[in-house]
Design an enzyme around this catalytic site. Structure first.
Site, PDB file in Angstrom:
ATOM      1  N   THR A  84       2.635  -5.585   8.366  1.00 39.09           N
ATOM      2  CA  THR A  84       1.224  -5.987   8.346  1.00 39.09           C
ATOM      3  C   THR A  84       0.889  -6.441   6.919  1.00 39.09           C
ATOM      4  OG1 THR A  84       0.834  -3.605   8.145  1.00 39.09           O
ATOM      5  CG2 THR A  84       0.248  -4.612  10.238  1.00 39.09           C
ATOM      6  N   ARG A 152       4.516   7.988   6.638  1.00 42.22           N
ATOM      7  CA  ARG A 152       4.189   8.362   5.257  1.00 42.22           C
ATOM      8  C   ARG A 152       5.418   8.439   4.357  1.00 42.22           C
ATOM      9  NH1 ARG A 152       0.549  13.605   6.860  1.00 42.22           N
ATOM     10  NH2 ARG A 152      -1.463  12.596   6.634  1.00 42.22           N
ATOM     11  N   VAL A 153       6.562   7.978   4.854  1.00 43.33           N
ATOM     12  CA  VAL A 153       7.810   8.164   4.106  1.00 43.33           C
ATOM     13  C   VAL A 153       7.831   7.354   2.809  1.00 43.33           C
ATOM     14  CG1 VAL A 153       9.223   8.712   6.105  1.00 43.33           C
ATOM     15  CG2 VAL A 153       8.873   6.315   5.450  1.00 43.33           C
ATOM     16  N   LYS A 204      -4.281   6.807   7.079  1.00 48.00           N
ATOM     17  CA  LYS A 204      -3.151   6.092   6.461  1.00 48.00           C
ATOM     18  C   LYS A 204      -3.638   5.217   5.299  1.00 48.00           C
ATOM     19  CE  LYS A 204       0.602   4.214   5.405  1.00 48.00           C
ATOM     20  NZ  LYS A 204       1.631   4.977   4.703  1.00 48.00           N
ATOM     21  N   HIS A 242      -6.427  21.363 -17.789  1.00 51.81           N
ATOM     22  CA  HIS A 242      -7.577  21.877 -17.026  1.00 51.81           C
ATOM     23  C   HIS A 242      -7.080  22.223 -15.619  1.00 51.81           C
ATOM     24  CE1 HIS A 242     -11.257  21.842 -14.687  1.00 51.81           C
ATOM     25  NE2 HIS A 242     -11.989  21.770 -15.790  1.00 51.81           N
ATOM     26  N   ARG A 244      -8.296  22.070 -12.753  1.00 50.38           N
ATOM     27  CA  ARG A 244      -8.690  21.224 -11.610  1.00 50.38           C
ATOM     28  C   ARG A 244      -8.622  19.728 -11.936  1.00 50.38           C
ATOM     29  NH1 ARG A 244     -11.017  25.833 -11.531  1.00 50.38           N
ATOM     30  NH2 ARG A 244     -12.449  25.274 -13.201  1.00 50.38           N
ATOM     31  N   GLY A 255       2.301  -2.199  -7.588  1.00 50.33           N
ATOM     32  CA  GLY A 255       2.886  -3.188  -6.675  1.00 50.33           C
ATOM     33  C   GLY A 255       3.303  -2.552  -5.365  1.00 50.33           C
ATOM     34  N   CYS A 258       2.468  -1.383   0.027  1.00 44.14           N
ATOM     35  CA  CYS A 258       1.542  -0.365   0.566  1.00 44.14           C
ATOM     36  C   CYS A 258       0.338  -0.185  -0.354  1.00 44.14           C
ATOM     37  CB  CYS A 258       2.279   0.956   0.763  1.00 44.14           C
ATOM     38  SG  CYS A 258       3.497   0.892   2.090  1.00 44.14           S
ATOM     39  N   TYR A 315       8.749  -2.993  -8.195  1.00 47.31           N
ATOM     40  CA  TYR A 315       7.384  -2.457  -8.296  1.00 47.31           C
ATOM     41  C   TYR A 315       7.375  -0.989  -8.674  1.00 47.31           C
ATOM     42  CZ  TYR A 315       7.470  -0.232  -3.641  1.00 47.31           C
ATOM     43  OH  TYR A 315       7.758   0.563  -2.566  1.00 47.31           O
TER      44      TYR A 315
HETATM   45  N1  LIG Z   1       8.366   0.473   4.072  1.00 45.35           N
HETATM   46  C1  LIG Z   1       7.577   1.485   3.777  1.00 45.35           C
HETATM   47  O1  LIG Z   1       7.802   2.204   2.809  1.00 45.35           O
HETATM   48  C2  LIG Z   1       6.387   1.814   4.641  1.00 45.35           C
HETATM   49  C3  LIG Z   1       5.810   3.077   4.533  1.00 45.35           C
HETATM   50  C4  LIG Z   1       4.741   3.391   5.363  1.00 45.35           C
HETATM   51  C5  LIG Z   1       4.252   2.424   6.253  1.00 45.35           C
HETATM   52  N2  LIG Z   1       4.838   1.196   6.309  1.00 45.35           N
HETATM   53  C6  LIG Z   1       4.295   0.232   7.269  1.00 45.35           C
HETATM   54  O2  LIG Z   1       5.227   0.098   8.345  1.00 45.35           O
HETATM   55  C7  LIG Z   1       5.167  -1.227   8.866  1.00 45.35           C
HETATM   56  C8  LIG Z   1       6.561  -1.842   8.887  1.00 45.35           C
HETATM   57  O3  LIG Z   1       6.989  -1.992   7.546  1.00 45.35           O
HETATM   58  P1  LIG Z   1       8.522  -2.166   7.153  1.00 45.35           P
HETATM   59  O4  LIG Z   1       8.589  -1.893   5.684  1.00 45.35           O
HETATM   60  O5  LIG Z   1       9.406  -1.398   8.082  1.00 45.35           O
HETATM   61  O6  LIG Z   1       8.716  -3.724   7.434  1.00 45.35           O
HETATM   62  P2  LIG Z   1      10.080  -4.559   7.307  1.00 45.35           P
HETATM   63  O7  LIG Z   1       9.699  -5.875   6.803  1.00 45.35           O
HETATM   64  O8  LIG Z   1      11.121  -3.751   6.624  1.00 45.35           O
HETATM   65  O9  LIG Z   1      10.621  -4.685   8.823  1.00 45.35           O
HETATM   66  C9  LIG Z   1       9.912  -5.145   9.883  1.00 45.35           C
HETATM   67  C10 LIG Z   1      10.835  -5.769  10.933  1.00 45.35           C
HETATM   68  O10 LIG Z   1      10.011  -6.215  12.004  1.00 45.35           O
HETATM   69  C11 LIG Z   1      10.567  -7.436  12.504  1.00 45.35           C
HETATM   70  N3  LIG Z   1       9.523  -8.130  13.268  1.00 45.35           N
HETATM   71  C12 LIG Z   1       8.468  -8.848  12.804  1.00 45.35           C
HETATM   72  N4  LIG Z   1       7.726  -9.279  13.841  1.00 45.35           N
HETATM   73  C13 LIG Z   1       8.313  -8.846  14.972  1.00 45.35           C
HETATM   74  C14 LIG Z   1       8.018  -8.963  16.352  1.00 45.35           C
HETATM   75  N5  LIG Z   1       6.936  -9.619  16.782  1.00 45.35           N
HETATM   76  N6  LIG Z   1       8.854  -8.378  17.235  1.00 45.35           N
HETATM   77  C15 LIG Z   1       9.937  -7.704  16.818  1.00 45.35           C
HETATM   78  N7  LIG Z   1      10.285  -7.556  15.519  1.00 45.35           N
HETATM   79  C16 LIG Z   1       9.470  -8.117  14.618  1.00 45.35           C
HETATM   80  C17 LIG Z   1      11.048  -8.149  11.268  1.00 45.35           C
HETATM   81  O11 LIG Z   1      12.020  -9.115  11.596  1.00 45.35           O
HETATM   82  C18 LIG Z   1      11.604  -6.981  10.446  1.00 45.35           C
HETATM   83  O12 LIG Z   1      12.999  -6.786  10.662  1.00 45.35           O
HETATM   84  C19 LIG Z   1       4.161  -1.985   7.992  1.00 45.35           C
HETATM   85  O13 LIG Z   1       2.899  -1.957   8.587  1.00 45.35           O
HETATM   86  C20 LIG Z   1       4.137  -1.174   6.717  1.00 45.35           C
HETATM   87  O14 LIG Z   1       2.937  -1.317   6.016  1.00 45.35           O
HETATM   88  C21 LIG Z   1       5.895   0.880   5.539  1.00 45.35           C
END
Ligand SMILES: NC(=O)c1ccc[n+]([C@@H]2O[C@H](COP(=O)([O-])OP(=O)(O)OC[C@H]3O[C@@H](n4cnc5c(N)ncnc54)[C@H](O)[C@@H]3O)[C@@H](O)[C@H]2O)c1
Length: 419
Positions: A84, A152-153, A204, A242, A244, A255, A258, A315
């Site tokens: 997203t 949350r990882v 989130k 401090h 608190r 960067g 997220c 980042y």
């Molecule tokens: N990476 C993190 O550290 C993290 C942590 C918490 C939350 N998130 C959230 O999790 C979500 C995924 O992030 P990510 O880092 O895994 O993304 P990413 O870019 O690593 O992977 C996403 C995958 O989805 C695939 N994809 C895109 N559109 C698609 C569709 N319509 N159908 C099937 N596959 C599709 C892409 O080809 C890609 O391989 C995001 O919303 C992100 O904000 C990520």
């Protein structure tokens, strides 16, 4: 009870989640529109970098519990983990969430559970996902359960945190929330809290916003301290005695996909009310400009073409991800103003942005800047570096280096947040 699970989007979040569910005996299909990702996974291999993930995936693929497909197949559960990103105008781009949801409609059947994991603006599950799923003709909430459960990882420790972190599950109704909680209980040791979708969505966004706002406060303090001629790191050290108070560390900006992105999803929904949140984003985004003004002052007496070496470009420390990196923004500002810039960094291979030879990247430099506090930068050969540089200044943007060691090699040591 073992389920058939389709995980749509098998990147940094979807793939470890798929591997985790399959390691507990669920039959998992990882779905991705990227053919290469699918082909590689079906061979038991991966395309992303995350400690321990390759071996984990190899094991579950060879057990027969995890496979990959370009399209979703009939399953008991669908989990959406697609990106997203943010648009240029700082609004959320949920196009991939929409297309991923549409892709499961043809195979959706009574009794299914759908979970959105992608970080999304408040209201996405109820106002965007639910109407799309209703095109199946099924009653969403009764025939099909639906909810939101954010991840949350932290990259670098995903497998451990996936299992041990607490989780929030929001359901479009109580039954959805409870059934989704039971599903995650099969892989999660942490506590799982149930609520409604909008609360979970905002949780989130607010978790990352909390961190971004606190970093902005520290960055603002660093700029104030430079103006007042006070060392910000002393102020923070003594304030944090401090019981608190816990002021965060300043740095060259924020960067990643997220912290630098999620707060904007709140600002987009509530532009009039989310004032501190928006201002914090702007403050953190301004930091590369502030570092640039510091560089200009440090090098103001040099009249010839100036060269700068930056140590690190990601980042944050000890990862290979440059998305939204403030260091790249700093590089662009410097280059736009006629500086020659070299980045030294050993994490990212085969990237024409970076020079993997430390001494070569420092050759004839007028200024060395620490951009990222990678562990491997802790003990650099400063005596050797001093022999190849043209200038004699080191600017530490993270309070990371040993000041005495750098000075004993003949450098002047400068620190962000201290004039
Ligand atoms: N990476 C993190 O550290 C993290 C942590 C918490 C939350 N998130 C959230 O999790 C979500 C995924 O992030 P990510 O880092 O895994 O993304 P990413 O870019 O690593 O992977 C996403 C995958 O989805 C695939 N994809 C895109 N559109 C698609 C569709 N319509 N159908 C099937 N596959 C599709 C892409 O080809 C890609 O391989 C995001 O919303 C992100 O904000 C990520």
């Amino acid at each position: 009870m073992k389920k058939n699970i389709c995980i749509v989007g098998i990147g940094y979040i979807g793939l470890p989640t798929a591997a985790m569910f399959s390691s507990y005996g669920h039959k998992v299909i990882g779905v991705d529109i990227n053919e290469n990702v699918v082909n590689v996974l079906n061979k038991g291999k991966i395309t992303i970098t995350e400690p321990g993930l390759e071996e984990f995936v190899k094991k579950v693929v060879s057990s027969g519990n995890l496979s990959a497909s370009i399209v979703p197949k009939e399953s008991d559960v669908f989990i959406i983990c697609v990106p997203t990103p943010i648009n240029k105008d700082k609004t959320a781009n949920i196009e991939l969430v929409i297309s991923a949801t549409k892709s499961i409609v043809p195979v959706l059947k009574k009794g299914n559970i759908v979970v959105l994991e992608s970080t999304s603006p408040v209201g996405t599950t109820e106002e965007v996902i639910k109407p799309i799923l209703e095109n199946s003709g099924l009653n969403i909430g009764k025939d099909v359960l639906l909810g939101y459960s954010p991840e949350r990882v932290i990259p670098g420790n995903i497998i451990y945190e996936l299992k041990h972190n607490d989780r929030v599950v929001g359901g479009i109704n109580e039954k959805s929330a409870n059934e989704i909680k039971e599903l995650y209980k099969t892989i999660v040791d942490g506590n799982i809290y149930t609520t409604n979708c909008k609360t979970a969505e905002l949780c989130k966004l607010m978790e990352n916003t909390y961190r971004d706002v606190n970093i902005a406060l520290a960055n603002e303090l660093a700029m104030i301290c430079e103006d007042l001629g006070i060392n910000v790191w002393d102020v923070i050290k003594y304030c944090n005695k401090h019981p608190r108070v816990n002021i965060h560390n300043p740095g060259p900006g924020v960067g990643g996909h997220c912290l630098a992105v999620d707060p904007w999803f709140i600002v987009e929904k509530e532009p009039k009310l989310a004032k501190i949140i928006g201002l914090s984003r702007e403050t953190n985004d301004f930091m590369p400009n502030f570092i640039f003004s510091k560089i200009e002052k440090l090098l103001k007496d040099i009249k010839y073409d100036k060269k700068i070496t930056i140590l690190g470009a990601t980042y944050k420390a000890n990862i290979d991800d440059m998305r939204e990196s403030p260091i790249i923004k700093l590089v662009n500002i410097l280059e736009d103003n006629g500086y020659k810039v070299e980045i030294y960094y050993t994490f990212i291979k085969d990237n024409n942005l970076v020079n993997e030879d430390l001494l070569d990247s420092c050759k004839d430099s007028d200024l060395i800047i620490l951009g990222v506090d990678h562990d491997e930068f802790k003990d650099l050969p400063w005596d050797e570096i001093k022999k190849v540089v043209r200038g004699n200044i080191v600017l530490d943007t993270r309070n990371f280096f040993n000041e005495n060691k750098i000075k004993s090699s003949g450098f002047i040591y400068k620190l962000l947040g201290k004039m």
